[in-house]
Motif scaffolding. Sequence first.
Motif, PDB file in Angstrom:
ATOM      1  N   VAL A   1      -4.530  -4.646  -8.874  1.00 47.80           N
ATOM      2  CA  VAL A   1      -4.266  -3.318  -8.326  1.00 47.80           C
ATOM      3  C   VAL A   1      -5.558  -2.774  -7.728  1.00 47.80           C
ATOM      4  CG1 VAL A   1      -2.415  -2.825  -9.961  1.00 47.80           C
ATOM      5  CG2 VAL A   1      -4.768  -2.211 -10.536  1.00 47.80           C
TER       6      VAL A   1
ATOM      7  N   ASP B   1     -10.795  -2.975  -5.835  1.00 46.11           N
ATOM      8  CA  ASP B   1      -9.687  -3.781  -6.347  1.00 46.11           C
ATOM      9  C   ASP B   1     -10.109  -4.443  -7.653  1.00 46.11           C
ATOM     10  OD1 ASP B   1      -7.720  -3.524  -4.218  1.00 46.11           O
ATOM     11  OD2 ASP B   1      -9.081  -4.711  -2.981  1.00 46.11           O
TER      12      ASP B   1
ATOM     13  N   LEU C   1      -7.421   0.837  -5.309  1.00 44.45           N
ATOM     14  CA  LEU C   1      -7.377   2.177  -4.727  1.00 44.45           C
ATOM     15  C   LEU C   1      -8.111   2.163  -3.393  1.00 44.45           C
ATOM     16  CD1 LEU C   1      -8.128   4.498  -7.794  1.00 44.45           C
ATOM     17  CD2 LEU C   1      -5.946   4.311  -6.571  1.00 44.45           C
TER      18      LEU C   1
ATOM     19  N   GLY D   1      -2.927   3.797  -3.018  1.00 44.26           N
ATOM     20  CA  GLY D   1      -2.939   2.785  -4.064  1.00 44.26           C
ATOM     21  C   GLY D   1      -2.317   1.499  -3.555  1.00 44.26           C
ATOM     22  N   ASN D   2      -2.654   0.374  -4.193  1.00 45.37           N
ATOM     23  CA  ASN D   2      -2.052  -0.889  -3.775  1.00 45.37           C
ATOM     24  C   ASN D   2      -1.906  -1.842  -4.956  1.00 45.37           C
ATOM     25  OD1 ASN D   2      -4.977  -1.469  -3.792  1.00 45.37           O
ATOM     26  ND2 ASN D   2      -4.374  -3.428  -2.924  1.00 45.37           N
TER      27      ASN D   2
ATOM     28  N   ARG E   1       0.844  -1.192   0.000  1.00 45.19           N
ATOM     29  CA  ARG E   1       0.000   0.000   0.000  1.00 45.19           C
ATOM     30  C   ARG E   1       0.880   1.242   0.000  1.00 45.19           C
ATOM     31  NH1 ARG E   1      -3.356  -2.234   5.269  1.00 45.19           N
ATOM     32  NH2 ARG E   1      -4.209  -4.115   4.268  1.00 45.19           N
TER      33      ARG E   1
ATOM     34  N   LEU F   1      -0.722   7.912  -2.024  1.00 43.68           N
ATOM     35  CA  LEU F   1      -0.524   8.724  -3.230  1.00 43.68           C
ATOM     36  C   LEU F   1      -0.784  10.201  -2.972  1.00 43.68           C
ATOM     37  CD1 LEU F   1      -2.398   6.351  -5.717  1.00 43.68           C
ATOM     38  CD2 LEU F   1       0.071   6.490  -5.321  1.00 43.68           C
TER      39      LEU F   1
END
Length: 419
Positions: A381, A398, A383, A350-351, A337, A340
């Motif tokens: 990915v 995700d 958020l 973000g991740n 993680r 941002l």
Amino acid sequence: MIRIIVIAFLLIGGTLFSQENKIEEIIIKGAKKTKIYELKKLLTSKKGKALDSVLLSDDIARLKRLPAISHAYYQVYHSHENKYNVFVNVEENFTIIPEVNFWTTTNKKLAYKVGISDYNFLGRNIAFGGFYQYNGFNSYGINFRAPSLFSRKWGIAFHHQNWISEEPLYFGNQTANYRYQNISYETLALYQINNKHQLQFGINFFKEKYDYLSGDVANNVPQTLDENKKLLKLIYTFDNLDYYYQYISGFKSQFYGQYVTSENEYQDDFLIFWNDFFYYKRLGDKGNWANRLRVGLSSNANTPFAPFALDNNVNLRGVGILVDRGTGSIVWNTEYRHTLYEKKWFILQGNVFTDFGTWRNPGGNFSDFVDSDNVRIYSGVGLRFINKKIFNAVFRIDYGYGLTKGASRGFVFGIGQYF
């Protein structure tokens, strides 16, 4: 600078010669809704006790784990002679949290769930709330949890729900949809051994009912089941996590053990247990590496009612809803993680993640865990939209993509971090 050195010297001296330096008073600042006496009740450090920096640090860590507290720290000031005042400064979360979710059911109907919970009810660190759900059927639940209702160590929890949903059951290569209903009443005793170790134990009385809706079933499989059951539950938690707003570091282990009594030819008494291991590490100023390893087993009956589910919202992001069931499960979720954007109360995170999972088939062997047909790997990915002043105010999205043969892909939405 000189003042900081003096305070550090006094705290170290208080640890080595605890009989010399005593706490004159503990003053809590910053609490608005939370009752001061409730916060003081949770502290190991007390008025008249030795001034101990290790105990104070443990107390601060425990306060930061409360839903009501977003951040906490302490300061020490000399009062007179060998007496010192301890100021505990807390920043509170907003803890009245609404819940609104929409999704599509297995038969493509629009479903929704609405609810509200207060995680600091009456300012006493009590969680109290409920929900209503419509997914073609009407469901509701009520929850009450007071970890320190009776004392610093003892509390209690009550849960009641009437849950109805359409569930797919798997009979070899055949699949059928059933209307599943679970009406349950649960009581748990909560015991805080110390700041890191907790126990929960109690009983759940519930009624399960299955009614056939559609699909293929063998002749020996009932189209209706209606059964009263009892569930004995034990949960042991070791929690050594440290929180700094959206960042987490440390280790946590949570063991769940359940014994369910049932009397019919399709569902015998069975035992189920699993353990979740969590490991978090700060990486730089804005990064956080997060991990969850779940290992679970249950009685290995060859039944479509196996307890471990393969599901988007539980273990593998992108796999789908209730894809399969098993009597054993090994799942590792790992993600990085990264913050941002951060401005006052708002955080955009973000991740990138990878979810690994494997299952033991109902009635199968431990070799099922290494069978390629049972192994699933998803990566993707996501958020996170975070309000750092509201408890668990994390909206996540995700996108998971399957890396194994015949895998699916898809979006997963939710409230709170995935783990």
